[in-house]
Design a protein around this motif. Structure first.
Motif, PDB file in Angstrom:
ATOM      1  N   SER A   1      -3.665   6.608 -10.385  1.00 48.58           N
ATOM      2  CA  SER A   1      -4.150   5.764  -9.306  1.00 48.58           C
ATOM      3  C   SER A   1      -3.038   5.493  -8.315  1.00 48.58           C
ATOM      4  N   VAL A   2      -3.440   5.069  -7.117  1.00 49.44           N
ATOM      5  CA  VAL A   2      -2.520   4.719  -6.044  1.00 49.44           C
ATOM      6  C   VAL A   2      -2.852   3.303  -5.613  1.00 49.44           C
TER       7      VAL A   2
ATOM      8  N   CYS B   1       0.860  -1.185   0.000  1.00 43.29           N
ATOM      9  CA  CYS B   1       0.000   0.000   0.000  1.00 43.29           C
ATOM     10  C   CYS B   1       0.896   1.235   0.000  1.00 43.29           C
ATOM     11  N   GLU B   2       0.603   2.168  -0.887  1.00 42.86           N
ATOM     12  CA  GLU B   2       1.458   3.352  -0.996  1.00 42.86           C
ATOM     13  C   GLU B   2       1.203   4.373   0.114  1.00 42.86           C
ATOM     14  N   LEU B   3       0.201   4.130   0.954  1.00 41.47           N
ATOM     15  CA  LEU B   3      -0.022   5.007   2.098  1.00 41.47           C
ATOM     16  C   LEU B   3       0.469   4.377   3.400  1.00 41.47           C
TER      17      LEU B   3
ATOM     18  N   SER C   1      -0.169  -4.953   2.944  1.00 42.18           N
ATOM     19  CA  SER C   1      -0.143  -5.763   1.727  1.00 42.18           C
ATOM     20  C   SER C   1      -1.438  -6.524   1.484  1.00 42.18           C
ATOM     21  N   ASP C   2      -2.394  -6.442   2.379  1.00 43.27           N
ATOM     22  CA  ASP C   2      -3.637  -7.211   2.245  1.00 43.27           C
ATOM     23  C   ASP C   2      -4.620  -6.555   1.300  1.00 43.27           C
ATOM     24  N   GLY C   3      -5.035  -7.271   0.292  1.00 37.56           N
ATOM     25  CA  GLY C   3      -6.091  -6.819  -0.610  1.00 37.56           C
ATOM     26  C   GLY C   3      -5.751  -5.588  -1.413  1.00 37.56           C
TER      27      GLY C   3
END
Length: 184
Positions: free
Chosen positions: A35-36, A15-17, A21-23
């Protein structure tokens, strides 16, 4: 929306925030045209527009400094939603953004005219205005009361048209706009 190859490589599968790593899925940031990669927790909190779980978003201390402009834009937009939190205010004050990125952070994603911020008398407030408090306000987390009649100079507007930001007694606070009147 599934993660495309470019987004997966850029994010490193995280996740970039928040670096979860889930979903992972692609979260569109319309104003930036990109997109992020976000985990399920971040996506769920941002998708419905409800109140954010403040404890989760301390991760923005890292993501706001990303080299990717779209990540900076989304990080700052979330920080603006959290502007009542002192740590979020402080981070927004210290982060450096290019002019292009700053414009995207403050852009209205729908393209519609935003509701103006108004004082207690209905006058439209602008960034940089000076306002006067019309009642004593207890300032949470600081231990002082902002007294009626206090002038707040060089205000900032927030994403929420019901709030402004300014310095009182050297502390940057969020003030509900119905408790101020424009000076002059």
């Amino acid at each position: 929306m599934a993660l495309n190859t470019v987004l997966h490589q850029r994010s490193g599968g995280l996740c970039e925030l928040c670096a979860g790593s889930d979903g992972l899925s692609a979260y569109p940031v319309e104003c930036a045209g990109d997109s992020v990669a976000l985990c399920q927790i971040c996506t769920d909190q941002l998708a419905d527009g409800s109140e954010l779980q403040v404890s989760h978003w301390h991760c923005l201390n890292q993501s706001v400094w990303s080299s990717e402009p779209v990540v900076q834009v989304l990080s700052c937009r979330v920080l603006r939603r959290l502007s009542a939190e002192p740590w979020a205010q402080q981070l927004l004050e210290t982060v450096y953004l290019d002019d292009e990125v700053r414009a995207l952070v403050t852009a209205d994603a729908t393209g519609e005219q935003e509701e103006p911020t108004r004082d207690s008398n209905g006058a439209v407030l602008q960034a940089g205005d000076t306002v006067t408090l019309i009642k004593d306000l207890d300032v949470k987390g600081t231990g002082f009361t902002a007294k009626r009649g206090t002038a707040v100079r060089n205000i900032s507007l927030s994403e929420n048209p019901l709030h402004i930001e300014g310095r009182v007694n050297g502390t940057r606070i969020v003030i509900i706009s119905k408790f101020v009147k424009r000076a002059g």
